[in-house]
Design a protein around this motif. Structure first.
Motif, PDB file in Angstrom:
ATOM      1  N   ALA A 174       0.845  -1.198   0.000  1.00  0.00           N
ATOM      2  CA  ALA A 174       0.000   0.000   0.000  1.00  0.00           C
ATOM      3  C   ALA A 174       0.878   1.245   0.000  1.00  0.00           C
ATOM      4  N   HIS A 177       2.333   2.137   3.278  1.00  0.00           N
ATOM      5  CA  HIS A 177       3.098   1.104   3.970  1.00  0.00           C
ATOM      6  C   HIS A 177       4.504   1.628   4.265  1.00  0.00           C
ATOM      7  N   ARG A 236      -4.360  -2.152  -1.533  1.00  0.00           N
ATOM      8  CA  ARG A 236      -4.730  -0.737  -1.354  1.00  0.00           C
ATOM      9  C   ARG A 236      -5.456  -0.517  -0.031  1.00  0.00           C
ATOM     10  N   SER A 237      -6.264  -1.502   0.336  1.00  0.00           N
ATOM     11  CA  SER A 237      -7.067  -1.369   1.550  1.00  0.00           C
ATOM     12  C   SER A 237      -6.295  -1.732   2.809  1.00  0.00           C
ATOM     13  N   GLY A 238      -5.025  -2.094   2.640  1.00  0.00           N
ATOM     14  CA  GLY A 238      -4.176  -2.341   3.793  1.00  0.00           C
ATOM     15  C   GLY A 238      -4.280  -3.711   4.402  1.00  0.00           C
ATOM     16  N   GLY A 255      -2.589   4.337  -4.937  1.00  0.00           N
ATOM     17  CA  GLY A 255      -2.718   3.666  -3.644  1.00  0.00           C
ATOM     18  C   GLY A 255      -1.801   2.486  -3.440  1.00  0.00           C
ATOM     19  N   ILE A 256      -0.926   2.198  -4.410  1.00  0.00           N
ATOM     20  CA  ILE A 256      -0.002   1.076  -4.261  1.00  0.00           C
ATOM     21  C   ILE A 256       1.411   1.515  -4.651  1.00  0.00           C
TER      22      ILE A 256
END
Length: 307
Positions: A174, A177, A236-238, A255-256
């Motif tokens: 992500a 991250h 993306r959503s973790g 998002g990545i």
């Protein structure tokens, strides 16, 4: 000698059981067993010893297997030569898997059609290594497949493979991250991470497990999916991190983040994209397809690495 029975014998000997041969050839196990029985009756000797754990070759069976490989290959070469001489090779049936169907095959087939407007084309979907048996049986003319690190399979009798290109396996995390700001990471640093991958039989999962084992740990896979679009959404959503081939990297990179992976198993952590064809003299169309696929793969890799 019946070639259908001979192919049943070869696959039974290669795979070690009638059930496995039947699955590979698309028959039932009793049908394969009957093929072998007819062949043994014709040759008047036992070719395979049946047992609770499968079958094994007898001495006459070993002799037949050595010659059967050549006979089946020569038969296919003869068919191709006759069809070519009669001008009948005006169709091309190609098997492939999803990411290659998206990035490589359309362009390669498009160039073939531009060069040969009357060429009839067909595309079949196979999840590797499926499709190779159908290729050996003449149901398709070529198969684009792949082989991940740590994944072992053998091409059926009468089929050979050639590498098109190495497709790097990259780490997807992500954007928020802690690793997102880096360009490279050693896989040993990921032992405490949660992974997203396929089932235990999935090539991606096998490659991940092999590379992780080389670093002294087993990856914790909490989310299973073989769909790389779903993988990207989960990352993306973790929910975790994932190993994704460059060719399968999503066009939407919001998002990545992407990192290269260093492993103790090999210098370049990558799957190999392969073109499988039948052994013997390849047709001009197959050779042209191979060139087009290689060029398409190289172009796709350049574009994805620059994005």
């Amino acid at each position: 000698m019946d070639l259908l029975r001979l192919r049943s014998f070869v696959e039974s000997a290669r795979l070690g059981s009638f059930a496995a041969a039947a699955e590979a050839l698309g028959y039932t196990a009793p049908a394969v067993s009957q093929h072998i029985a007819h062949l043994e009756n014709e040759l008047q000797c036992e070719l395979l010893v049946r047992g609770a754990r499968g079958v094994r070759l007898t001495t006459p069976g070993t002799v037949l297997l050595e010659r059967a490989d050549r006979l089946l290959a020569e038969t296919q070469m003869t068919v191709l030569a006759v069809r070519e001489s009669a001008g009948q090779l005006r169709s091309l049936r190609v098997g492939t898997f999803p990411s290659a169907a998206h990035h490589l095959v359309p362009g390669a087939l498009g160039r073939l059609r531009a060069a040969h407007p009357d060429l009839e084309l067909a595309l079949m979907h196979y999840e590797p290594p499926d499709g190779l048996t159908q290729l050996a049986a003449g149901e398709v003319d070529a198969v684009v497949t792949h082989r991940y690190p740590g994944v072992s399979w053998s091409a059926p009798t009468g089929v050979r493979t050639a590498t098109l290109i190495a497709d790097p396996l990259l780490l997807m995390v992500a954007a928020d991250h802690p690793l997102a700001g880096r360009t490279r990471v050693d896989i040993g640093k990921l032992r405490d991470e949660t992974f997203i991958s396929g089932t235990t039989a999935d090539p991606n999962r096998i490659a991940l497990a092999a590379a992780s084992a080389g670093a002294g740990f087993a990856p914790h896979v909490a989310f299973e999916t073989a769909d790389y679009a779903a993988t990207a959404s989960l990352v993306r959503s973790g929910f975790g991190i994932a190993v994704v081939p460059r060719l399968a990297w999503p066009s939407d990179v919001s998002g990545i983040a992407q990192l290269s992976l260093h492993t103790t198993v090999r210098r370049v952590f990558a799957r190999r994209l392969l073109l499988a064809v039948r052994t013997g003299r390849a047709s001009a169309l197959i050779s042209e397809l191979a060139r087009n696929l290689t060029e398409a793969a190289q172009t796709s890799m350049r574009l994805s690495s620059s994005s």
